[in-house]
Scaffold this motif. Structure first.
Motif, PDB file in Angstrom:
ATOM      1  N   CYS A 263       0.843  -1.202   0.000  1.00 24.88           N
ATOM      2  CA  CYS A 263       0.000   0.000   0.000  1.00 24.88           C
ATOM      3  C   CYS A 263       0.878   1.251   0.000  1.00 24.88           C
ATOM      4  O   CYS A 263       2.054   1.195   0.340  1.00 24.88           O
ATOM      5  CB  CYS A 263      -0.965  -0.042   1.182  1.00 24.88           C
ATOM      6  SG  CYS A 263      -0.261   0.546   2.724  1.00 24.88           S
ATOM      7  N   PRO A 264       0.321   2.390  -0.376  1.00 28.39           N
ATOM      8  CA  PRO A 264       1.148   3.602  -0.473  1.00 28.39           C
ATOM      9  C   PRO A 264       1.434   4.235   0.901  1.00 28.39           C
ATOM     10  O   PRO A 264       2.140   5.243   0.952  1.00 28.39           O
ATOM     11  CB  PRO A 264       0.294   4.534  -1.330  1.00 28.39           C
ATOM     12  CG  PRO A 264      -1.101   4.088  -1.109  1.00 28.39           C
ATOM     13  CD  PRO A 264      -1.042   2.613  -0.874  1.00 28.39           C
ATOM     14  N   THR A 265       0.927   3.645   1.948  1.00 34.64           N
ATOM     15  CA  THR A 265       0.953   4.173   3.331  1.00 34.64           C
ATOM     16  C   THR A 265       0.082   5.429   3.439  1.00 34.64           C
ATOM     17  O   THR A 265      -0.190   6.093   2.432  1.00 34.64           O
ATOM     18  CB  THR A 265       2.372   4.507   3.881  1.00 34.64           C
ATOM     19  OG1 THR A 265       2.808   5.738   3.333  1.00 34.64           O
ATOM     20  CG2 THR A 265       3.366   3.405   3.607  1.00 34.64           C
ATOM     21  N   CYS A 266      -0.365   5.697   4.658  1.00 35.96           N
ATOM     22  CA  CYS A 266      -1.133   6.925   4.914  1.00 35.96           C
ATOM     23  C   CYS A 266      -1.025   7.212   6.404  1.00 35.96           C
ATOM     24  O   CYS A 266      -0.219   6.584   7.105  1.00 35.96           O
ATOM     25  CB  CYS A 266      -2.590   6.762   4.467  1.00 35.96           C
ATOM     26  SG  CYS A 266      -3.562   5.655   5.504  1.00 35.96           S
ATOM     27  N   ARG A 268      -2.570   6.248   8.767  1.00 35.41           N
ATOM     28  CA  ARG A 268      -2.860   5.108   9.655  1.00 35.41           C
ATOM     29  C   ARG A 268      -1.654   4.198   9.839  1.00 35.41           C
ATOM     30  O   ARG A 268      -1.711   3.254  10.610  1.00 35.41           O
ATOM     31  CB  ARG A 268      -4.021   4.287   9.081  1.00 35.41           C
ATOM     32  CG  ARG A 268      -5.335   5.022   9.017  1.00 35.41           C
ATOM     33  CD  ARG A 268      -6.422   4.157   8.390  1.00 35.41           C
ATOM     34  NE  ARG A 268      -7.587   4.950   8.090  1.00 35.41           N
ATOM     35  CZ  ARG A 268      -7.737   5.676   6.974  1.00 35.41           C
ATOM     36  NH1 ARG A 268      -6.799   5.661   6.044  1.00 35.41           N
ATOM     37  NH2 ARG A 268      -8.818   6.393   6.777  1.00 35.41           N
ATOM     38  N   THR A 269      -0.564   4.459   9.096  1.00 35.12           N
ATOM     39  CA  THR A 269       0.596   3.563   9.155  1.00 35.12           C
ATOM     40  C   THR A 269       1.445   3.869  10.380  1.00 35.12           C
ATOM     41  O   THR A 269       1.853   5.014  10.565  1.00 35.12           O
ATOM     42  CB  THR A 269       1.473   3.756   7.889  1.00 35.12           C
ATOM     43  OG1 THR A 269       0.638   3.765   6.755  1.00 35.12           O
ATOM     44  CG2 THR A 269       2.520   2.670   7.758  1.00 35.12           C
ATOM     45  N   MET A 296       1.109  -4.385   3.840  1.00 39.23           N
ATOM     46  CA  MET A 296       0.111  -3.343   4.049  1.00 39.23           C
ATOM     47  C   MET A 296       0.392  -2.546   5.324  1.00 39.23           C
ATOM     48  O   MET A 296       0.912  -3.071   6.306  1.00 39.23           O
ATOM     49  CB  MET A 296      -1.287  -3.975   4.131  1.00 39.23           C
ATOM     50  CG  MET A 296      -1.636  -4.885   2.954  1.00 39.23           C
ATOM     51  SD  MET A 296      -1.606  -4.049   1.341  1.00 39.23           S
ATOM     52  CE  MET A 296      -3.193  -3.237   1.343  1.00 39.23           C
ATOM     53  N   GLY A 297      -0.003  -1.276   5.306  1.00 38.56           N
ATOM     54  CA  GLY A 297       0.380  -0.369   6.381  1.00 38.56           C
ATOM     55  C   GLY A 297      -0.417  -0.504   7.654  1.00 38.56           C
ATOM     56  O   GLY A 297       0.089  -0.178   8.729  1.00 38.56           O
ATOM     57  N   CYS A 298      -1.654  -0.973   7.600  1.00 38.20           N
ATOM     58  CA  CYS A 298      -2.430  -1.013   8.845  1.00 38.20           C
ATOM     59  C   CYS A 298      -3.307  -2.253   8.931  1.00 38.20           C
ATOM     60  O   CYS A 298      -3.757  -2.807   7.921  1.00 38.20           O
ATOM     61  CB  CYS A 298      -3.274   0.257   8.990  1.00 38.20           C
ATOM     62  SG  CYS A 298      -4.654   0.312   7.856  1.00 38.20           S
ATOM     63  N   ASN A 301      -7.343  -1.866   7.701  1.00 42.62           N
ATOM     64  CA  ASN A 301      -7.769  -2.032   6.307  1.00 42.62           C
ATOM     65  C   ASN A 301      -6.922  -3.023   5.500  1.00 42.62           C
ATOM     66  O   ASN A 301      -7.375  -3.532   4.482  1.00 42.62           O
ATOM     67  CB  ASN A 301      -7.727  -0.686   5.571  1.00 42.62           C
ATOM     68  CG  ASN A 301      -8.743   0.280   6.126  1.00 42.62           C
ATOM     69  OD1 ASN A 301      -9.764  -0.138   6.670  1.00 42.62           O
ATOM     70  ND2 ASN A 301      -8.470   1.562   6.023  1.00 42.62           N
ATOM     71  N   GLY A 302      -5.677  -3.239   5.941  1.00 47.64           N
ATOM     72  CA  GLY A 302      -4.730  -4.020   5.144  1.00 47.64           C
ATOM     73  C   GLY A 302      -5.216  -5.388   4.729  1.00 47.64           C
ATOM     74  O   GLY A 302      -5.321  -5.673   3.523  1.00 47.64           O
ATOM     75  N   GLU A 305      -8.163  -5.125   2.302  1.00 41.03           N
ATOM     76  CA  GLU A 305      -7.810  -4.564   0.985  1.00 41.03           C
ATOM     77  C   GLU A 305      -7.000  -5.569   0.165  1.00 41.03           C
ATOM     78  O   GLU A 305      -7.014  -5.524  -1.057  1.00 41.03           O
ATOM     79  CB  GLU A 305      -6.993  -3.277   1.163  1.00 41.03           C
ATOM     80  CG  GLU A 305      -7.843  -2.054   1.483  1.00 41.03           C
ATOM     81  CD  GLU A 305      -7.015  -0.780   1.651  1.00 41.03           C
ATOM     82  OE1 GLU A 305      -5.890  -0.712   1.119  1.00 41.03           O
ATOM     83  OE2 GLU A 305      -7.503   0.130   2.333  1.00 41.03           O
TER      84      GLU A 305
HETATM   85  S1  SF4 Z   1      -3.693  -0.276   4.030  1.00 41.79           S
HETATM   86 FE1  SF4 Z   1      -4.023   1.065   5.762  1.00 41.79          FE
HETATM   87  S2  SF4 Z   1      -2.103   2.242   5.866  1.00 41.79           S
HETATM   88 FE2  SF4 Z   1      -2.135   1.352   3.835  1.00 41.79          FE
HETATM   89  S3  SF4 Z   1      -3.077   2.945   2.592  1.00 41.79           S
HETATM   90 FE3  SF4 Z   1      -4.723   1.523   3.182  1.00 41.79          FE
HETATM   91  S4  SF4 Z   1      -5.574   2.493   5.003  1.00 41.79           S
HETATM   92 FE4  SF4 Z   1      -3.558   3.457   4.679  1.00 41.79          FE
END
Ligand code: SF4
Length: 352
Positions: A263-266, A268-269, A296-298, A301-302, A305
């Motif tokens: 994931c591109p991170t955000c 929530r990471t 995945m960053g979190c 959602n990881g 997703e």
């Molecule tokens: S997986 Fe979590 S940290 Fe990564 S972009 Fe989606 S919401 Fe943000």
């Protein structure tokens, strides 16, 4: 004319065109006459996954090294020759598997016939390689440096070989302009059923070069055009091979090897996801399994997703989770995440 419908040619043990897998090629940057350095670079290219390697043969000195080089490596080899038909004959004598030469540049019909019959006798195909930088003056005047000019130029060379009863041919028509390259290959694929060698020429240093090549080569591959590819970079040729393989994987043409999604991170990471994903990539780089792995960053959602991924990790606070097909397997401290994911994949895949 899509890839599957082209003629198949054979460069040594490698089939190009028809239903053969799209092959990746590169070119040595060593002086060909420096046999040790050239063989070492060929080895490095083989290790990187290269299918066929081209060597420049600009003069007699380089030509003399060809038998020794041919004897000491297993991969199909291509001799790149401009103008001098005697160098082409020397490369064929040395056991080279393919010649890149433009018959219109070697002088007389007699010379074209000599090269064509030596190739025919030894089952050596010829690649006609037209570049935007070396188009004939009359074509430039008539069409400018356009796709039409590239195709017309290539077809002139093709006709010379066909007139010499030779059709073991592959064609490239490279421009340094991505849009022109794509348009030229699309046009060429309508004009002929010879297999096409794709590339964007002089594409530059790795960052932009890979982007231009991915856009150009990638578009064509997804149109079903192209039987073999070379990414040209101003860099170590090993980087060309890695980029070529990555383009084949990204376009879904090559299915072996791990597909990493991350994931591109955000906001929530809460872990070092960039470092972790690089570590995962490094650990999995030699694994040939056709699996998708998510980084995945979190946790929120990881896993959801990336539920289509076979395996994955998702970051939490100072720790993360491993998951398999969207289902949580276990928690792991942050610093062990990449290694633990690698171990999980190895255990599970061995157990299957
Ligand atoms: S997986 Fe979590 S940290 Fe990564 S972009 Fe989606 S919401 Fe943000």
């Amino acid at each position: 004319m899509t890839r599957e419908n082209t003629k198949t040619i054979k460069a040594g043990t490698l089939s190009i065109g028809g239903v053969s897998p799209v092959s990746v090629q590169s070119m040595c940057s060593t002086k060909t006459e420096d046999i040790d350095a050239t063989l070492a670079q060929i080895e490095a290219l083989i290790r990187a996954g290269c299918d066929i390697v081209r060597l420049a043969v600009p003069n007699e000195k380089a030509a003399k090294a060809l038998p020794e080089i041919r004897k000491n490596c297993k991969i199909p080899l291509v001799a790149d020759i401009h103008f001098d038909y005697k160098l082409a004959l020397a490369a064929i004598d040395a056991g080279f598997d393919k010649i890149r030469i433009n018959p219109g540049n070697i002088g007389s019909e007699e010379r074209v016939r000599l090269v064509a019959s030596a190739c025919r006798a030894n089952n050596v195909p010829i690649r006609i390689g037209v570049n935007s930088g070396s188009l004939e003056k009359d074509l430039l005047e008539k069409y400018g440096p356009s796709p039409r000019a590239l195709c017309e130029s290539a077809m002139r060379h093709v006709r010379l070989l066909e007139d010499a009863n030779f059709d073991d041919i592959c064609i490239s028509i490279k421009s340094s302009d991505v849009a022109n390259t794509v348009a030229a290959y699309r046009m060429m694929s309508e004009m002929t059923n010879y297999p096409l060698h794709l590339g964007v020429t002089e594409s530059g240093t790795p960052y932009m070069g890979i982007i231009k090549s991915s856009a150009g080569i990638g578009s064509l591959l997804m149109d079903g055009i192209g039987s073999t590819i070379r990414v040209s970079l101003t860099a170590d040729p090993v980087e060309e091979v890695k980029a070529g393989i990555a383009i084949l994987k990204a376009t879904g043409i090559r299915k072996d090897g791990v597909n990493i999604i991350s994931c591109p991170t955000c906001g929530r990471t809460n872990i070092d996801l960039i470092g972790t994903s690089l570590k995962v990539e490094e650990l999995l780089k030699d694994i040939k399994l056709p699996i998708t792995v998510a980084v995945m960053g979190c946790i929120v959602n990881g896993p959801g997703e990336a539920k289509h991924a076979d395996y994955g990790l998702a970051g939490g606070e100072g720790e993360g989770i491993l998951f398999k097909k969207g289902q949580i397997v276990r928690k792991v401290p942050e610093e062990r995440l990449a290694e633990a994911l690698f171990e999980l994949i190895m255990q599970e895949e061995k157990g299957d």
